[in-house]
Design a protein around this motif. Structure first.
Motif, PDB file in Angstrom:
ATOM      1  N   GLN A  92       0.649  -0.868  -0.440  1.00 51.86           N
ATOM      2  CA  GLN A  92       0.209  -0.252   0.073  1.00 51.86           C
ATOM      3  C   GLN A  92       1.133   1.104  -0.185  1.00 51.86           C
ATOM      4  O   GLN A  92       2.007   1.032   0.777  1.00 51.86           O
ATOM      5  N   GLY A  93      -0.018   2.140  -0.306  1.00 47.55           N
ATOM      6  CA  GLY A  93       1.296   3.394  -0.707  1.00 47.55           C
ATOM      7  C   GLY A  93       0.570   4.814  -0.920  1.00 47.55           C
ATOM      8  O   GLY A  93      -0.864   4.538  -1.228  1.00 47.55           O
ATOM      9  N   ALA A  94       0.167   6.281  -1.063  1.00 44.85           N
ATOM     10  CA  ALA A  94      -0.634   7.101  -1.842  1.00 44.85           C
ATOM     11  C   ALA A  94       0.173   8.122  -1.630  1.00 44.85           C
ATOM     12  O   ALA A  94       1.841   8.510  -1.875  1.00 44.85           O
ATOM     13  N   LYS A  95      -0.239   8.583  -2.999  1.00 43.57           N
ATOM     14  CA  LYS A  95       1.063  10.092  -3.378  1.00 43.57           C
ATOM     15  C   LYS A  95      -0.224  10.914  -3.906  1.00 43.57           C
ATOM     16  O   LYS A  95      -1.612  10.819  -4.753  1.00 43.57           O
ATOM     17  N   ASP A  96       0.008  12.562  -2.854  1.00 48.32           N
ATOM     18  CA  ASP A  96      -1.424  13.469  -3.560  1.00 48.32           C
ATOM     19  C   ASP A  96      -2.413  12.295  -2.996  1.00 48.32           C
ATOM     20  O   ASP A  96      -3.056  12.524  -1.683  1.00 48.32           O
ATOM     21  N   ASP A  97      -3.609  12.808  -4.234  1.00 46.87           N
ATOM     22  CA  ASP A  97      -4.819  12.269  -3.521  1.00 46.87           C
ATOM     23  C   ASP A  97      -5.085  10.654  -4.108  1.00 46.87           C
ATOM     24  O   ASP A  97      -6.250  10.299  -4.369  1.00 46.87           O
ATOM     25  N   ALA A  98      -3.728  10.301  -4.147  1.00 47.84           N
ATOM     26  CA  ALA A  98      -4.292   9.049  -4.642  1.00 47.84           C
ATOM     27  C   ALA A  98      -3.813   7.696  -3.985  1.00 47.84           C
ATOM     28  O   ALA A  98      -2.797   7.881  -3.108  1.00 47.84           O
ATOM     29  N   ARG A  99      -4.449   6.829  -3.471  1.00 40.27           N
ATOM     30  CA  ARG A  99      -3.981   5.573  -2.949  1.00 40.27           C
ATOM     31  C   ARG A  99      -4.195   4.711  -3.681  1.00 40.27           C
ATOM     32  O   ARG A  99      -5.209   4.721  -4.585  1.00 40.27           O
ATOM     33  N   PHE A 100      -3.063   3.335  -3.109  1.00 40.33           N
ATOM     34  CA  PHE A 100      -2.810   2.471  -4.100  1.00 40.33           C
ATOM     35  C   PHE A 100      -2.976   1.068  -2.964  1.00 40.33           C
ATOM     36  O   PHE A 100      -1.706   1.169  -2.322  1.00 40.33           O
ATOM     37  N   THR A 101      -3.307   0.347  -3.819  1.00 39.57           N
ATOM     38  CA  THR A 101      -3.310  -0.852  -3.348  1.00 39.57           C
ATOM     39  C   THR A 101      -2.794  -1.856  -4.431  1.00 39.57           C
ATOM     40  O   THR A 101      -3.582  -2.118  -5.618  1.00 39.57           O
ATOM     41  N   LEU A 102      -2.025  -2.957  -4.082  1.00 35.45           N
ATOM     42  CA  LEU A 102      -1.211  -4.220  -4.881  1.00 35.45           C
ATOM     43  C   LEU A 102      -1.056  -5.427  -4.429  1.00 35.45           C
ATOM     44  O   LEU A 102      -0.803  -5.355  -2.916  1.00 35.45           O
ATOM     45  N   ASP A 103      -1.940  -5.895  -4.964  1.00 37.57           N
ATOM     46  CA  ASP A 103      -1.936  -7.933  -4.375  1.00 37.57           C
ATOM     47  C   ASP A 103      -0.685  -8.346  -5.751  1.00 37.57           C
ATOM     48  O   ASP A 103      -1.387  -8.220  -6.569  1.00 37.57           O
TER      49      ASP A 103
END
Length: 245
Positions: A53-64
């Motif tokens: 999981q991570g985030a950049k500005d207004d974007a949130r990311f999830t990777l499986d």
């Protein structure tokens, strides 16, 4: 007031300072060697459940990532939108290649060309070695991007597949940059331990008898210490934000 506190509780202040320094060092190295996956300029931290999981500005990311016998199944989410990918490693013209699937449908098959000194970056090309994906680098200064631009291309999908197959993940920081901090740290420590050393080496031979550095010299000595401290801090920050390779 601070001087009075220091004089009254000198021993306690020293112990407290050492304890704080130890805590900060431990926190720093925890983040420096935190495992995960770099995706462009975003570090996706590995979670206890195996996701990233991570985030950049207004974007949130999830990777499986689920490793398969000859590739990987990938689920990547940007905010509330998720896309399913699968990468199957193959060969083409005696070179490593891959088939790329999205939502179960084959969307591309091409060569996977090793690129970069780290050996963990790839270019995707067709059978005639015409590059298809991997050269476009997103701007790190762009404040916001459409969600569509955050979804991975073929090169990122292939890189994640190799990482999953090798079970060898990225670390957040770049310890090599710490070497740069050693130089200003050495001179700062030397100046603090021997505050008159530079004066003795630079001016003593020109003066007969006893002499002491004047206020002007001490002023610029303090400025120099501040500059050295800023350089050390800059190196520490860079080591946490610069990916290896």
């Amino acid at each position: 007031m601070l001087t009075r506190i220091w004089q009254t509780y000198k021993r306690q202040c020293v112990i407290g300072g050492i304890a704080l320094a130890v805590i900060l060092i431990l926190v720093y190295f925890y983040f420096l060697f935190q495992t995960g996956i770099w995706y462009n300029d975003v570090f996706l931290v590995r979670q206890t459940d195996g996701s990233f999981q991570g985030a950049k500005d207004d974007a949130r990311f999830t990777l499986d990532i689920t490793r398969t016998e000859n590739g990987a199944q990938i689920a990547f989410s940007v905010n509330d939108e998720t896309r399913q990918y699968e990468v199957v490693q193959t060969e083409m013209n005696n070179h490593p290649a891959a088939q790329f699937y999205e939502d179960g449908a084959l969307v591309y098959e091409g060569l996977a060309l090793d690129h970069g000194a780290s050996g963990r970056s790839y270019l995707i090309a067709d059978e005639d070695f015409n590059l298809i994906d991997g050269l476009l680098v997103q701007s790190t200064w762009q404040k916001t991007r459409p969600a569509e631009e955050w979804f991975p291309g073929y090169s990122a999908q292939y890189r994640w597949t190799v990482i999953a197959q090798e079970d060898a993940y990225d670390i957040r920081g770049n310890p090599a940059i710490l070497v740069l901090a050693i130089i200003p740290a050495f001179f700062l420590g030397l100046d603090l331990r021997y505050p008159d050393l530079a004066f003795e080496l630079g001016y003593r031979r020109y003066v007969d008898g006893d002499c002491e550095p004047n206020a002007y010299y001490r002023f610029w000595q303090k400025i120099g210490r501040v500059i050295l401290a800023i350089l050390i801090a800059a190196c520490l920050v860079m080591s946490l934000t610069s990916r290896v390779g």
